[in-house]
Design an enzyme around this catalytic site. Structure first.
Site, PDB file in Angstrom:
ATOM      1  N   ASP A  11       0.860  -1.166   0.000  1.00  0.00           N
ATOM      2  CA  ASP A  11       0.000   0.000   0.000  1.00  0.00           C
ATOM      3  C   ASP A  11       0.909   1.233   0.000  1.00  0.00           C
ATOM      4  OD1 ASP A  11      -2.383   1.674   0.614  1.00  0.00           O
ATOM      5  OD2 ASP A  11      -1.370   1.884   2.548  1.00  0.00           O
ATOM      6  N   ASP A  13      -0.170   5.127   0.992  1.00  0.00           N
ATOM      7  CA  ASP A  13      -0.400   6.088   2.076  1.00  0.00           C
ATOM      8  C   ASP A  13      -0.483   5.384   3.428  1.00  0.00           C
ATOM      9  OD1 ASP A  13      -0.698   8.644   0.617  1.00  0.00           O
ATOM     10  OD2 ASP A  13      -2.414   7.648  -0.299  1.00  0.00           O
TER      11      ASP A  13
END
Length: 222
Positions: A11, A13
């Site tokens: 991922d 953020d």
């Protein structure tokens, strides 16, 4: 923990970039701007990782779907106004380079837009480290497994030998839905207890802990 993966999907953020506070503030500012109730900071933070429309459905349930694009434009304006202030978590860039030196393939599966990820890759200097990337506006939002399955099809052909790394339950649920093992990080949007409910291999409290897990130097701590 013996390392038996050769593709690590990250991922963005809250996992690689320290951007959760900026995203939360931008969601709140966009809601204020269009006149819908402003979500609490915890609520805005919890939807990080979802595609923007899915996030808005949760934080602004009274919003008319016809106004989603207006809120999305406001969000992007507020977020990009400060995007150049965002930085990677300390140790992330060396970790990614070390993983590449160890022969691992790397990918990104993110709730960001393609435009947002391209800007982040450019500003962070990480563009050349990833073999493939997927964003929420290219495919389906987390926790649907589609973006992860597309990366598997492109890079390795299956879930074996793949690990998903993320800071939210949306990331870990996507991994579960795709039949992929996962590691959580608790220094982003969601806490360790919440992440552990989805039974990842481990939950790292810091980038150094994550490094040890990914390189097989530390036992799992689910």
């Amino acid at each position: 923990m013996k390392r038996d993966w050769d593709l690590v999907v990250f991922d963005w953020d809250g996992t690689l970039m320290d951007s959760t506070a900026a995203i939360s503030r931008a969601i709140q500012a966009a809601c204020r701007e269009v006149g819908v109730p402003e979500p609490e900071s915890a609520q805005a933070t919890h939807v990080i990782g979802l595609g923007l429309v899915d996030a808005l459905q949760r934080v602004a349930p009274s919003l008319d779907p016809a106004d989603y694009e207006r809120v999305a434009r406001a969000y992007r304006r507020h977020y990009f106004a400060h995007a150049d202030e965002l930085v990677l978590f300390e140790g992330v860039a060396p970790l990614l380079r070390e993983l590449r030196e160890q022969g691992m393939r790397l990918a990104v599966a993110t709730g960001k837009s393609r435009a947002g990820l391209e800007l982040a890759l450019e500003q962070s200097g990480l563009r050349g480290l990833f073999d493939a990337t997927r964003t929420a506006d290219q495919t389906q939002s987390k926790p649907h497994p589609r973006m992860l399955l597309e990366l598997l099809d492109e890079l390795v052909g299956g879930a074996a030998g793949t690990l998903m790394v993320g800071d939210t339950t949306h990331d870990l649920q996507m991994a579960c839905n795709a039949g992929v093992r996962a590691v959580g990080v608790s220094y982003g949007a969601h806490g360790a207890e919440e992440l552990r409910r989805l039974q990842p291999l481990a939950v790292a409290a810091s980038v150094p802990e994550l490094r040890d897990i990914l390189l097989g130097a530390s036992p799992p701590n689910p």
